[in-house]
Design a protein around this motif. Structure first.
Motif, PDB file in Angstrom:
ATOM      1  N   TYR A 206       0.443 -14.852  -7.842  1.00 46.60           N
ATOM      2  CA  TYR A 206       0.703 -13.121  -7.637  1.00 46.60           C
ATOM      3  C   TYR A 206       0.944 -12.458  -6.413  1.00 46.60           C
ATOM      4  CZ  TYR A 206      -3.749 -14.567 -10.838  1.00 46.60           C
ATOM      5  OH  TYR A 206      -4.178 -14.694 -12.034  1.00 46.60           O
ATOM      6  N   VAL A 207       1.526 -11.473  -6.543  1.00 50.70           N
ATOM      7  CA  VAL A 207       2.390 -11.041  -6.079  1.00 50.70           C
ATOM      8  C   VAL A 207       1.675  -9.735  -4.939  1.00 50.70           C
ATOM      9  CG1 VAL A 207       4.811  -9.859  -5.348  1.00 50.70           C
ATOM     10  CG2 VAL A 207       4.707 -11.629  -6.758  1.00 50.70           C
ATOM     11  N   VAL A 208       1.837  -9.538  -3.460  1.00 54.58           N
ATOM     12  CA  VAL A 208       1.450  -8.610  -3.218  1.00 54.58           C
ATOM     13  C   VAL A 208       2.324  -7.942  -2.271  1.00 54.58           C
ATOM     14  CG1 VAL A 208      -0.030  -7.496  -0.823  1.00 54.58           C
ATOM     15  CG2 VAL A 208      -0.953 -10.160  -2.023  1.00 54.58           C
ATOM     16  N   TYR A 209       2.654  -6.448  -2.783  1.00 53.15           N
ATOM     17  CA  TYR A 209       4.648  -5.996  -2.203  1.00 53.15           C
ATOM     18  C   TYR A 209       3.755  -4.577  -1.964  1.00 53.15           C
ATOM     19  CZ  TYR A 209       4.152  -3.660  -7.428  1.00 53.15           C
ATOM     20  OH  TYR A 209       3.913  -2.264  -7.609  1.00 53.15           O
ATOM     21  N   PHE A 210       4.586  -3.908  -1.278  1.00 56.53           N
ATOM     22  CA  PHE A 210       4.333  -2.396  -1.173  1.00 56.53           C
ATOM     23  C   PHE A 210       6.401  -2.077  -1.769  1.00 56.53           C
ATOM     24  CE2 PHE A 210       3.692  -4.536   3.071  1.00 56.53           C
ATOM     25  CZ  PHE A 210       4.462  -4.414   3.650  1.00 56.53           C
ATOM     26  N   LYS A 211       6.815  -0.189  -1.412  1.00 55.30           N
ATOM     27  CA  LYS A 211       8.122  -0.593  -1.162  1.00 55.30           C
ATOM     28  C   LYS A 211       8.117   0.552  -0.372  1.00 55.30           C
ATOM     29  CE  LYS A 211      10.521  -0.262  -4.840  1.00 55.30           C
ATOM     30  NZ  LYS A 211      10.463  -0.340  -7.111  1.00 55.30           N
ATOM     31  N   GLU A 212       7.322   1.480   0.153  1.00 54.65           N
ATOM     32  CA  GLU A 212       7.473   1.929   1.527  1.00 54.65           C
ATOM     33  C   GLU A 212       8.647   2.529   2.368  1.00 54.65           C
ATOM     34  OE1 GLU A 212       4.957   1.469  -0.043  1.00 54.65           O
ATOM     35  OE2 GLU A 212       4.434   2.831  -1.308  1.00 54.65           O
ATOM     36  N   SER A 213       9.583   2.731   3.510  1.00 48.94           N
ATOM     37  CA  SER A 213      10.068   2.495   3.703  1.00 48.94           C
ATOM     38  C   SER A 213       9.877   2.336   5.126  1.00 48.94           C
ATOM     39  CB  SER A 213      11.484   3.120   3.813  1.00 48.94           C
ATOM     40  OG  SER A 213      11.168   4.575   4.314  1.00 48.94           O
ATOM     41  N   GLU A 214       9.174   3.775   5.887  1.00 42.68           N
ATOM     42  CA  GLU A 214       7.948   3.634   6.195  1.00 42.68           C
ATOM     43  C   GLU A 214       7.285   2.378   7.203  1.00 42.68           C
ATOM     44  OE1 GLU A 214       7.865   5.673   4.513  1.00 42.68           O
ATOM     45  OE2 GLU A 214       9.304   7.751   4.449  1.00 42.68           O
ATOM     46  N   GLN A 215       6.420   2.107   5.655  1.00 45.09           N
ATOM     47  CA  GLN A 215       5.555   0.947   5.845  1.00 45.09           C
ATOM     48  C   GLN A 215       6.552  -0.598   6.353  1.00 45.09           C
ATOM     49  OE1 GLN A 215       2.400   0.894   3.306  1.00 45.09           O
ATOM     50  NE2 GLN A 215       2.360   2.971   2.792  1.00 45.09           N
TER      51      GLN A 215
END
Length: 248
Positions: A118-127
């Protein structure tokens, strides 16, 4: 070395100094969270950690570091913006998502069937920049911000002129040199020998790694008030001291 490798090296560079028992346990919990086949496997030793509201800010940051060191990845920002961490158990992945959400991240969850992960991810540069700050990887954060500035300008011709890019890049490079100098002095065990003014200046630069000297100067007040030129003079002294220590 990959960008994630650079982040790990910087975390460990500072992290080894924090050896309080509760910090060690929080790091281990973060690591075990990624490896557990079942959430209940962790309940005996880490039951208190599953009530996130009871955790201190330092414990939360350390759990996140433990997760990142065990299974985290930040893709080279020259290629894409993406943070991810992998888990063997969905409940553990959802717990990590809850922790990130409390810190105002907007994570997503996806399953990789072939690897059964299971992969938790985000792609927002600020985050991602904020995550690097939480991980206390300031040099990597500055590098990330430098790349992001150039990419943003290239993707939007009207956002800044070439002069603005050059000035911002120069500011970031200067900050990296200053942070490296402070790090040298700390590693050599000589930070305590600095004058109070230099200690204060070094702490400000570490606290606001991406700020310009003008922005940092605007944060000072009262008896600690210092001008932009005064800050530069002090930071130049810190750099000179670090160079002397490296040549010893």
């Amino acid at each position: 070395m990959s960008f994630s490798g650079e982040v790990r090296d910087e975390i460990l560079e500072y992290y080894n100094k924090k050896r309080d028992p509760y910090i060690i346990k929080a790091e281990r919990f973060g690591e075990y969270l990624t490896e557990a086949q079942y959430k209940n496997d962790l309940m005996v030793d880490f039951e208190d950690y599953f009530n996130i509201s009871n955790l201190s800010e330092e414990e939360i940051k350390t759990v996140i570091k433990g997760v990142f060191l065990a299974s985290g990845c930040i893709i080279d920002p020259n290629k894409d913006y993406r943070f991810e961490a992998t888990f063997k158990n969905k409940a553990c992945a959802e717990y990590f998502m809850d922790m990130l959400s409390l810190l105002e991240f907007t994570p997503k969850l996806v399953k990789r069937p072939k690897a059964n992960l299971y992969v938790v991810y985000f792609k927002e540069s600020e985050q991602i920049s904020f995550m690097l700050s939480l991980l206390e990887a300031n040099r990597c954060m500055l590098k990330f911000e430098g790349i992001r500035v150039i990419k943003d300008v290239n993707n939007s011709k009207n956002r800044a002129s070439n002069c603005e890019i050059a000035n911002m890049t120069k500011s970031i490079n200067s900050a990296m040199i200053q942070l490296n100098a402070i790090n040298v002095i700390r590693k050599k065990g000589r930070f305590s020998t600095l004058s109070d003014k230099l200690k204060y200046t070094a702490s400000l630069r570490e606290q606001y790694p991406t700020d310009t000297l003008e922005q940092i100067a605007s944060r000072t007040e009262g008896k600690d008030k210092v001008s932009k030129s005064g800050l530069k003079h002090r930071l130049d002294k810190i750099i000179a001291i670090a160079e002397e220590l490296e040549n010893e």
